[in-house]
Design an enzyme around this catalytic site. Structure first.
Site, short mmCIF file in Angstrom:
data_model
loop_
_atom_site.label_atom_id
_atom_site.label_comp_id
_atom_site.label_asym_id
_atom_site.label_seq_id
_atom_site.Cartn_x
_atom_site.Cartn_y
_atom_site.Cartn_z
N ASP A 296 0.79 -1.42 0.10
CA ASP A 296 -0.11 -0.03 -0.06
C ASP A 296 0.85 1.14 0.05
O ASP A 296 0.71 2.05 -0.57
CB ASP A 296 -0.99 -0.09 1.30
CG ASP A 296 -1.86 1.44 1.22
OD1 ASP A 296 -2.80 1.24 0.53
OD2 ASP A 296 -1.72 2.12 2.09
N LYS A 408 -20.54 4.92 -26.05
CA LYS A 408 -19.35 5.52 -25.42
C LYS A 408 -18.45 6.21 -26.44
O LYS A 408 -18.14 7.46 -26.20
CB LYS A 408 -18.31 4.43 -24.76
CG LYS A 408 -19.06 4.10 -23.38
CD LYS A 408 -18.08 3.25 -22.70
CE LYS A 408 -18.37 2.56 -21.37
NZ LYS A 408 -18.51 3.67 -20.36
N SER A 430 -15.29 -0.75 -17.63
CA SER A 430 -14.90 -2.03 -16.86
C SER A 430 -14.05 -2.92 -17.79
O SER A 430 -13.31 -3.71 -17.28
CB SER A 430 -16.10 -2.73 -16.04
OG SER A 430 -17.11 -3.05 -17.05
N HIS A 451 -11.35 3.46 -14.10
CA HIS A 451 -12.44 2.40 -13.84
C HIS A 451 -12.50 2.36 -12.25
O HIS A 451 -11.66 2.00 -11.61
CB HIS A 451 -11.80 1.04 -14.30
CG HIS A 451 -12.71 -0.23 -13.94
ND1 HIS A 451 -12.06 -1.57 -13.77
CD2 HIS A 451 -13.72 -0.13 -13.43
CE1 HIS A 451 -13.17 -2.16 -13.35
NE2 HIS A 451 -14.03 -1.66 -13.44
N GLU A 463 -8.67 1.76 -11.26
CA GLU A 463 -7.71 1.50 -12.20
C GLU A 463 -7.66 2.55 -13.22
O GLU A 463 -8.73 3.11 -13.63
CB GLU A 463 -8.17 0.10 -12.89
CG GLU A 463 -7.68 -1.23 -12.65
CD GLU A 463 -8.15 -2.19 -13.24
OE1 GLU A 463 -7.41 -2.96 -13.71
OE2 GLU A 463 -9.45 -2.44 -13.57
N TYR A 661 -7.58 -4.82 -3.29
CA TYR A 661 -8.59 -3.74 -3.11
C TYR A 661 -9.74 -3.45 -4.23
O TYR A 661 -10.75 -3.28 -3.86
CB TYR A 661 -7.79 -2.32 -3.27
CG TYR A 661 -6.92 -1.97 -2.13
CD1 TYR A 661 -7.28 -2.41 -0.83
CD2 TYR A 661 -5.96 -0.88 -2.58
CE1 TYR A 661 -6.46 -2.02 0.22
CE2 TYR A 661 -5.11 -0.26 -1.37
CZ TYR A 661 -5.49 -0.87 0.10
OH TYR A 661 -4.70 -0.63 0.83
#
Length: 719
Positions: A296, A408, A430, A451, A463, A661
């Site tokens: 982390d 999109k 995604s 993301h 992401e 995560y």
């Protein structure tokens, strides 16, 4: 000056009251081995100084002490157990020396007193805290337990039940809550902290407060009879086992340590804590959980470096597409202080998005974590609009419309045409390739993927996907924004599914193949939850993700990786998608769902689901637990290895944190690469070869085979 070292200084504050001030180099005070050694020498000298009648421990920083220097202490955990016991005893002797000083002592706590900092304060006779102070023992989150006397002193100060709750949860406790249970003796405004601390100590010196009696409680056995002890410890251990399912030894060991020491004096109890701490420090779980802490720090450090180079000042954000996801992004941005415009073409969607933000903020008000004024101020930072012109002031725009590449592309092209020069454009997709979406843009260098994971406020990962033409300037700006949102951004390269979903769908494929061969999906869930440690088994997770979403994503992944991820002829997800059983969103998927009294969805078995799957599944068959784990996990880990080999993810640290995560990979296993290190890459290859006949997702790459032959490890262990 009575004493001075690199990390603290001692001088008279008032008459015969000495101030022991921590001033460790850097932004926070931590306890290093050198600091503890210097403290031991100082305390010996100060104890002999007859001019000192009382001592206050203070900090020159915004926080008191945030704990031990884990980076320095970690290599010590690899030592033999006997050496570890000696090492930890030398450290706890310092805390005992504080407690044994021949005059009253007090900790003036500002900000955080965590881990070793909390234990330092517990060793003093009194604790006076500012209103913003927090106190806690988070060691279980690192796979260890308090080792500087926390399991000995805290139960004697606040009672065994409260202490076990603090220690096994690892929570940070607010000042008011700590005061309620007796961890703090007083809570005052920050500007009155030193003044109140001095006044308290003067009362003790004058004999108006019995500091010796207060200290004596910590030196004696717990004030619980045998019956009370039996009930208290049995209940605590049962609760911990229920929550951890036996996967996390640290909280269980902490309870057992307090229990074993309940009838002991301090010195006897400390010896028990020393021995049990040493046992825990050498476990795989401690290595995995401390590894998560270090990883982390690694990803945050990398993100901060990128953000530092951003030359885009994000004063105004925008999200295009409201609803649950858009509302979550808008809430997070506003809550963390960046005003955001929420744009949609439907008023109903805007209402839904604002409703989502209001619900999230309202929950904070209800729990007493936010005043109503702040809720209203936060909501005012979200501007819902149907008007494109309102996007003109945005420095960054997050497109979050329907997961359809043509839609999109059209939306992104229109945004680019009308947005001001220098605005950064991102897509919250995604699975759809960023390079495919970028084909619609004139300036793809200003575009990347962003993301988010649902629910946005709870999921720490974002992401950030770099396309082939994405500029460093764009990546730096988006990382900066993600950090402003309080998220943990990880930059990955573009491919279908990016990193997290690319490795998740082979896991689902392995699960689906088991079901088709006759495995009971509920039993598979139980094995993956109770034995491997996932928070949700694959069937449950598919229901939460949404069967319709999973069906769509499977198509994207099949197009991107036809050899490994082609849609199976017999597929449970396809069956349920065709039946419009979309999981939790319409309360029917692998399981059926009902809303409980708290408004939460509760799953239960559904015979209809089993009946619908019958035409595509073999006769019911029992599978060994290890086979279930291997059949689900080998495809995921294979894909994780490929992502590292192909440069989709830059490092094992980033891959493991994205899994922990993003999809809840069991923290006690530390991530896929930590898991590989602990099981052995050669053993993994042997297991994969056993199932290679099942298809490409079980077949390891040549690079993986070569690494196994070389004895490759992904995390270096330093002793």
């Amino acid at each position: 000056m009575l004493y001075k070292s690199d990390s603290f200084e001692v001088s008279f504050l008032k008459e015969n009251i000495a101030e022991f001030k921590f001033c460790v180099a850097g932004s926070v005070n931590t306890l290093s081995q050198k600091t503890l050694s210097d403290c031991a020498a100082a305390l010996k000298e100060l104890a002999a100084n007859t001019d000192i009648k009382g001592m206050i421990f203070t900090s020159d920083k915004d926080h008191f002490i945030i704990g031990a220097d884990i980076f320095e202490f970690l290599p010590t955990f690899t030592k033999p157990e006997e050496e570890l016991v000696t090492w930890i005893k030398n450290a706890t002797d310092v805390f005992d020396a504080i407690e044994d000083l021949p005059f009253p002592t007090l900790s003036a706590i500002n900000g955080m007193a965590l881990g070793g900092g909390c234990e330092w304060a517990l060793a003093t006779d009194y604790r006076v805290a500012s209103e913003t102070a927090k106190m806690g023992l988070p060691e279980v989150k690192l796979g260890i337990m308090p080792g500087f006397g926390g399991t000995v002193r805290l139960p004697r100060i606040i009672g065994a039940d409260n202490a076990m709750m603090w220690i096994t949860s690892g929570a940070e406790n607010r000042a008011a809550d700590a005061l309620k249970v007796g961890a703090f003796d007083a809570v005052v405004s920050t500007d009155k902290l030193l003044e109140s601390s001095v006044a308290t100590l003067e009362l003790a010196i004058a004999g108006k407060l019995d500091w010796q009696a207060k200290r004596n409680v910590k030196l004696q056995p717990l004030k619980l009879n045998r019956v009370e002890q039996g009930m208290s410890f049995a209940m605590a251990e049962g609760m911990v086992m229920g929550k951890t399912k036996g996967h996390y030894p640290a909280p269980v060991m902490a309870v057992r340590t307090i229990k074993a020491a309940a009838n002991c004096t301090r010195d006897e109890a400390m010896a028990i804590e020393n021995a049990n701490f040493a046992k825990l420090a050498r476990t795989n779980e401690a290595a995995a959980q401390t590894g998560i802490f270090l990883n982390d720090q690694f990803i945050k450090g990398k993100a901060r470096k990128l953000a530092k180079h951003s030359d885009v000042e994000i004063k105004q954000a925008a999200v295009l597409g409201a609803g649950i996801m858009g509302g979550g992004i808008a809430y997070q941005s506003a809550y963390k202080g960046t005003p955001i415009i929420m744009k949609d073409i439907q008023q109903d969607a805007l209402d839904l998005g604002m409703g989502e933000a209001s619900k999230l903020l309202g929950a904070k008000v209800k729990r007493g974590h936010m005043p109503m004024e702040k809720m209203l101020a936060t909501l005012s930072k979200i501007k819902p609009t149907l008007n494109d012109a309102d996007l003109q002031n945005a420095n960054i725009i997050v497109e979050a419309v329907v997961e359809n590449p043509k839609v999109k592309q059209a939306v992104l092209a229109d945004l680019e045409k009308n947005m001001p020069e220098g605005t950064v454009l991102t897509s919250n997709t995604s699975t759809i390739c960023i390079d495919l979406l970028a084909e619609a843009l004139d300036k793809p260098e200003n575009f990347c993927g962003m993301h988010f994971f649902n629910p946005v406020p709870k999921m720490p990962l974002v992401e950030i996907i770099r396309g082939a033409k994405t500029s460093d300037k764009t990546i730096n700006a988006v990382v900066d924004y993600a950090l402003k949102l309080g998220k943990s951004p990880i930059v990955v390269n573009d491919c279908p599914g990016f990193f997290v979903n690319r490795v998740l769908f082979p896991y689902f494929a392995g699960f689906s193949k088991l079901v088709v061969e006759g495995a009971n999906f509920a039993k598979v869930d139980k094995v993956m939850e109770n034995v491997f440690g996932w928070p949700m088994g694959p069937a449950y997770l598919l229901d939460v993700v949404g069967i319709d979403t999973a069906y769509h994503c499977t198509g994207v992944m099949a197009d991107g990786f036809p050899e490994r991820m082609a849609r199976a002829e017999k597929d449970p997800v396809t069956v349920f998608a065709n039946e419009k059983r979309f999981g939790q969103k319409n309360k029917a998927g692998f399981y059926k769902y009902e809303t409980d009294r708290r408004g939460r969805l509760k799953k239960s078995s559904d015979a209809t689901a089993v009946e619908l799957l019958a035409p595509i599944t073999d006769a019911p068959k029992e599978f060994d637990k290890q086979e279930i784990i291997d059949r689900c996990m080998i495809p995921m880990i294979n894909e994780v290895l490929l992502c590292l080999q192909e440069g989709i993810v830059a490092s094992p640290q980033e891959a493991d944190m994205a899994l922990v995560y993003g999809v809840g990979f069991p923290p006690f296993r530390g991530g896929a690469f930590r898991y590989l290190d602990q099981t052995g890459l050669a053993n993994f290859v042997a297991s994969a070869d056993k199932y290679a006949h099942l298809g490409a997702i079980y077949q390891v790459s040549e690079q993986t085979r070569k690494w196994a032959e070389e004895g490759r490890v992904f995390y270096k262990v330093e002793g």
